[in-house]
Write a protein that holds these residues in place. Structure first.
Motif, PDB file in Angstrom:
ATOM      1  N   ILE A   1       0.866  -1.220  -0.174  1.00 11.94           N
ATOM      2  CA  ILE A   1       0.054   0.019   0.401  1.00 11.94           C
ATOM      3  C   ILE A   1       0.445   1.133  -0.452  1.00 11.94           C
ATOM      4  N   VAL A   2       1.881   1.433   0.928  1.00 12.65           N
ATOM      5  CA  VAL A   2       3.045   2.549   0.706  1.00 12.65           C
ATOM      6  C   VAL A   2       3.406   2.983  -0.668  1.00 12.65           C
ATOM      7  N   VAL A   3       3.929   1.508  -1.046  1.00  8.78           N
ATOM      8  CA  VAL A   3       5.157   2.105  -2.097  1.00  8.78           C
ATOM      9  C   VAL A   3       3.861   2.107  -3.392  1.00  8.78           C
ATOM     10  N   SER A   4       3.084   1.934  -3.106  1.00  4.87           N
ATOM     11  CA  SER A   4       1.422   1.653  -4.558  1.00  4.87           C
ATOM     12  C   SER A   4       0.866   2.953  -4.346  1.00  4.87           C
ATOM     13  N   LEU A   5       1.477   3.825  -3.040  1.00  4.63           N
ATOM     14  CA  LEU A   5       0.223   4.779  -3.178  1.00  4.63           C
ATOM     15  C   LEU A   5       1.016   5.926  -3.690  1.00  4.63           C
ATOM     16  N   PHE A   6       2.087   6.153  -4.029  1.00  3.16           N
ATOM     17  CA  PHE A   6       3.268   7.335  -4.229  1.00  3.16           C
ATOM     18  C   PHE A   6       2.993   8.039  -6.287  1.00  3.16           C
TER      19      PHE A   6
ATOM     20  N   LEU B   1       0.531   7.207  -7.111  1.00  3.55           N
ATOM     21  CA  LEU B   1      -1.037   8.056  -7.330  1.00  3.55           C
ATOM     22  C   LEU B   1      -0.570   9.381  -6.817  1.00  3.55           C
ATOM     23  N   GLY B   2       0.197   9.353  -5.867  1.00  5.29           N
ATOM     24  CA  GLY B   2       0.062  11.054  -5.219  1.00  5.29           C
ATOM     25  C   GLY B   2       0.697  11.707  -6.017  1.00  5.29           C
ATOM     26  N   VAL B   3       1.688  11.365  -7.054  1.00  3.20           N
ATOM     27  CA  VAL B   3       2.716  12.352  -7.593  1.00  3.20           C
ATOM     28  C   VAL B   3       2.490  12.311  -9.755  1.00  3.20           C
TER      29      VAL B   3
END
Length: 222
Positions: free
Chosen positions: A32-37, A39-41
């Motif tokens: 989850i932590v790796v996959s969110l980046f 999407l966010g940037v």
């Protein structure tokens, strides 16, 4: 010498298989932590490639820390740790077995997941290979160093926060050289120097950290 180590590894692996939710929580946190980046940037490939080493390594570090409070807590709660401390084998060998088992349960699965997640950051095949190699070398150091913090905070209320405060400064060199190896590969300057320093840290973490950890456990048991 190998018999008590293998016995402890086998026991901890069997216990971990009975608590699959603990393993799944670490892996899902990492994913989850790796996959969110990304999407966010945004989808800019160059920016994602620059961020990838730090993001993947920080996520692996935090996921490893998530499982540290349970490294000795369960054995301490049911009295197993006291029996292990009274055994004729040196407690340092028992700790070494638990460190290796912790790496097999958390560090190795994170390493195997990393190249799959690294595709999201548009990393080349060479960079993914270096990323996998750096995590394979560096995550044992995270387990070894983390064991010291877990032993020092054993039986203390709020130990999860204290473990983080104690070991994050010690994790910094591993993070720097691990992420630096991938950065160097992406830049084309070669990652051998970073990987060599990372291997030295891993050897120190696995083979030297169990002895101060054993001393901290004896203090906690008194």
């Amino acid at each position: 010498m190998l018999t008590p180590i293998m016995a402890v590894i086998g026991r901890d692996l069997r216990l971990a298989l009975r608590r699959r939710s603990d393993i799944a929580s670490v892996l899902f946190f990492f994913i989850i932590v790796v996959s969110l980046f990304p999407l966010g940037v945004g989808p800019e490939p160059e920016q994602l490639r620059r961020m990838a080493p730090g993001v993947l390594w920080v996520a692996a570090l935090l996921a490893t820390m998530l499982s540290l409070p349970r490294l000795f807590a369960d054995d301490h709660r049911d009295g197993t740790l006291e029996q292990l401390a009274l055994a004729p084998q040196p407690l340092g060998l028992v700790v070494l077995g638990k460190v290796l088992a912790h790496w097999l349960i958390s560090g190795l699965p994170l390493t195997l997941l990393a190249p799959v997640l690294g595709i999201q950051f548009d990393l080349s095949a060479d960079a993914l290979a270096v990323l996998t190699g750096s995590l394979l070398i560096g995550t044992p150091a995270l387990s070894g160093i983390g064991a010291i913090g877990a032993a020092l905070t054993l039986g203390v209320r709020g130990s999860g926060v204290l473990v983080s405060l104690l070991i994050l400064p010690l994790y910094t060199p591993v993070l720097i050289f691990g992420a630096g190896a991938v950065d160097a590969s992406v830049a084309g300057t070669g990652a051998q120097a970073h990987l060599s320093l990372l291997a030295a840290l891993a050897l120190a973490g696995v083979f030297f950290a169990p002895w101060p950890t054993a001393a901290a456990l004896r203090i906690a048991l008194e």
